[in-house]
Design an enzyme around this catalytic site. Structure first.
Site, PDB file in Angstrom:
ATOM      1  N   SER A 151       0.788  -1.219   0.092  1.00 54.95           N
ATOM      2  CA  SER A 151       0.037   0.020   0.057  1.00 54.95           C
ATOM      3  C   SER A 151       0.868   1.189  -0.238  1.00 54.95           C
ATOM      4  O   SER A 151       2.192   1.314   0.129  1.00 54.95           O
ATOM      5  CB  SER A 151      -0.969   0.028   1.217  1.00 54.95           C
ATOM      6  OG  SER A 151      -0.253   0.139   2.573  1.00 54.95           O
ATOM      7  N   SER A 152       0.361   2.412  -0.237  1.00 52.32           N
ATOM      8  CA  SER A 152       0.885   3.667  -0.456  1.00 52.32           C
ATOM      9  C   SER A 152       1.130   4.224   0.851  1.00 52.32           C
ATOM     10  O   SER A 152       0.300   5.351   1.284  1.00 52.32           O
ATOM     11  CB  SER A 152       0.410   4.404  -1.296  1.00 52.32           C
ATOM     12  OG  SER A 152       0.373   3.914  -2.778  1.00 52.32           O
ATOM     13  N   CYS A 153       1.674   3.786   1.900  1.00 56.92           N
ATOM     14  CA  CYS A 153       1.738   4.226   3.249  1.00 56.92           C
ATOM     15  C   CYS A 153       3.072   4.542   3.791  1.00 56.92           C
ATOM     16  O   CYS A 153       3.342   4.665   4.881  1.00 56.92           O
ATOM     17  CB  CYS A 153       0.908   3.286   4.275  1.00 56.92           C
ATOM     18  SG  CYS A 153       1.731   1.556   4.154  1.00 56.92           S
ATOM     19  N   GLY A 154       4.099   4.724   2.958  1.00 62.56           N
ATOM     20  CA  GLY A 154       5.353   5.207   3.527  1.00 62.56           C
ATOM     21  C   GLY A 154       6.197   3.980   3.955  1.00 62.56           C
ATOM     22  O   GLY A 154       7.154   4.050   4.791  1.00 62.56           O
ATOM     23  N   VAL A 155       5.986   2.670   3.885  1.00 61.19           N
ATOM     24  CA  VAL A 155       6.656   1.736   4.349  1.00 61.19           C
ATOM     25  C   VAL A 155       8.306   1.667   3.921  1.00 61.19           C
ATOM     26  O   VAL A 155       8.548   1.984   2.589  1.00 61.19           O
ATOM     27  CB  VAL A 155       5.816   0.164   3.720  1.00 61.19           C
ATOM     28  CG1 VAL A 155       6.786  -0.948   4.435  1.00 61.19           C
ATOM     29  CG2 VAL A 155       4.522   0.280   4.287  1.00 61.19           C
TER      30      VAL A 155
END
Length: 291
Positions: A125-129
Site C-alpha cells: 500500500s502507499s503508506c510510506g513503508v
C-alpha cells in the site's frame, strides 16, 4: 480445478459530444468497463466451511477466475493451483452483484495463508513503508526466490519489436485507449498470452493466474512486457511468479529498481521507438550484438 464463470463485456458504448476546433458533433464512443470485484476464499476448518473476504479491486470484467487465483498467489495466500478446488460466482437475487463477487474454494485440508496476506497488503500500500522492509517481506513468501535461473540471450531486434507487438494485440486498448496490458513473450519475441485491465496490477494478476492454472510457473525463460510504468507492486508480482525479465513501455520507480536488483530481475524501461534503458541487468541475462 473446476471453474465456471460467466463472461463479461469489457467495453461499453456511450454517447458523447466531440469538440474539435470550433465544431462539435455527437459521437458513439467506446470506453473501458470498470467494476468492483470482491475476491473471497472458502476453506474447511474443523469440519466447518469458512469464508473470508480477501479483497475488493476495481477491474475490467473478464478473466475473473485468473484474476482471483493470480491475486491469491502473488499475495502468498496460495502456493499452487492444486490447492484450488473450484472458482465460482455466488448465487444471489441480483445477478449483477453476483457477477462482481468471485469465490475461490480451496481443497480440503488447505488452509489459506491469511497472515501473509495481511503483511503483503500492508507492504504494497502507499503508506510510506520502508523499502528494505518491504523487499524483505516479499522474500519470505516468494516460492521461486531460490530457484536456479537459466541463462538467457535475446537479440536487440527482438526487444525492439516487443512494444509494437504488445500494442498490436491490445484489442481493448485499440477500442478505448484507456486500458493496461501485460503480455508474456518467449525469447524469440512470440506472444504467448496477453491480458488487459483498467488496473495494471490486475492485468498482471490475470496473466499470472493463467500461467498458474496452466502449470507454467516459474516464468524464468519468458519476457514480461508491461504497457505502462513498472511500479514496486508489479515487480513484486513478477518476483512471486519467478519472472526474470521485465520490459516496461514506461518508467520504473526507484523501489521497483531496488526490488529488481534484490531478486536479480532484468528490468528495462522506456522500451519503444528502438530504444530502452537498462535499470538492472540480471546476472543470467545477455543482449546479442549490444556494443
Amino acid at each position: 480445478m473446476k471453474a465456471h464463470l460467466l463472461s463479461n463485456k469489457s467495453v461499453k458504448q456511450i454517447e458523447i459530444v466531440k469538440v474539435k476546433d470550433n465544431d462539435s458533433f455527437h459521437y458513439t464512443d467506446d470506453v473501458s468497463v470498470e467494476e468492483p470485484l470482491e475476491i473471497r476464499v472458502a476453506y474447511h476448518l474443523a469440519d466447518k466451511k469458512e469464508s473470508k473476504n480477501i479483497s475488493v479491486t476495481m477491474r475490467t470484467p473478464g478473466n475473473d477466475a485468473e484474476l482471483a487465483i493470480g491475486f491469491l498467489f502473488t499475495e502468498g495466500i496460495i502456493s499452487s493451483h492444486q490447492q484450488v478446488k473450484s472458482i465460482y460466482f455466488p448465487e444471489t437475487e441480483c445477478s449483477r452483484n453476483s457477477e462482481n463477487i468471485v469465490i475461490v474454494e480451496l481443497t480440503e485440508g488447505c488452509i489459506p495463508e491469511l497472515m501473509k496476506a495481511d503483511r503483503n497488503f500492508y507492504t504494497t500500500s502507499s503508506c510510506g513503508v520502508c523499502g528494505k522492509g518491504s523487499i524483505e517481506s516479499i522474500r519470505t513468501v516468494s516460492t521461486f526466490h531460490n530457484h536456479t535461473k537459466q541463462n538467457t540471450e535475446i537479440s536487440l531486434e527482438t526487444l525492439y519489436q516487443l512494444s509494437e507487438k504488445l500494442q498490436s494485440f491490445q484489442n481493448n486498448f485499440s477500442a478505448t485507449g484507456g486500458i493496461h496490458a501485460s503480455g508474456i513473450f518467449d525469447l524469440e519475441g512470440n506472444l504467448l498470452a496477453l491480458r488487459e485491465d483498467v488496473g495494471r496490477h490486475n492485468a498482471l494478476d490475470k496473466i499470472i493466474g493463467y500461467a498458474l492454472s496452466a502449470d507454467l510457473l516459474p516464468l524464468d525463460n519468458k519476457i514480461l512486457v508491461l504497457s505502462g510504468r513498472a511500479s514496486f507492486e508489479l515487480i513484486q508480482k513478477a518476483a512471486m511468479a519467478g519472472i526474470t525479465i521485465v520490459a516496461a513501455i514506461g518508467a520504473p520507480s526507484s523501489l521497483a529498481v531496488d526490488l529488481a536488483k534484490e531478486f536479480d530481475i532484468t528490468l528495462l524501461g522506456f522500451l519503444r521507438d528502438n530504444r530502452f534503458n537498462i535499470y538492472h541487468s540480471g546476472s543470467h541475462f545477455k543482449i546479442e550484438n549490444l556494443l
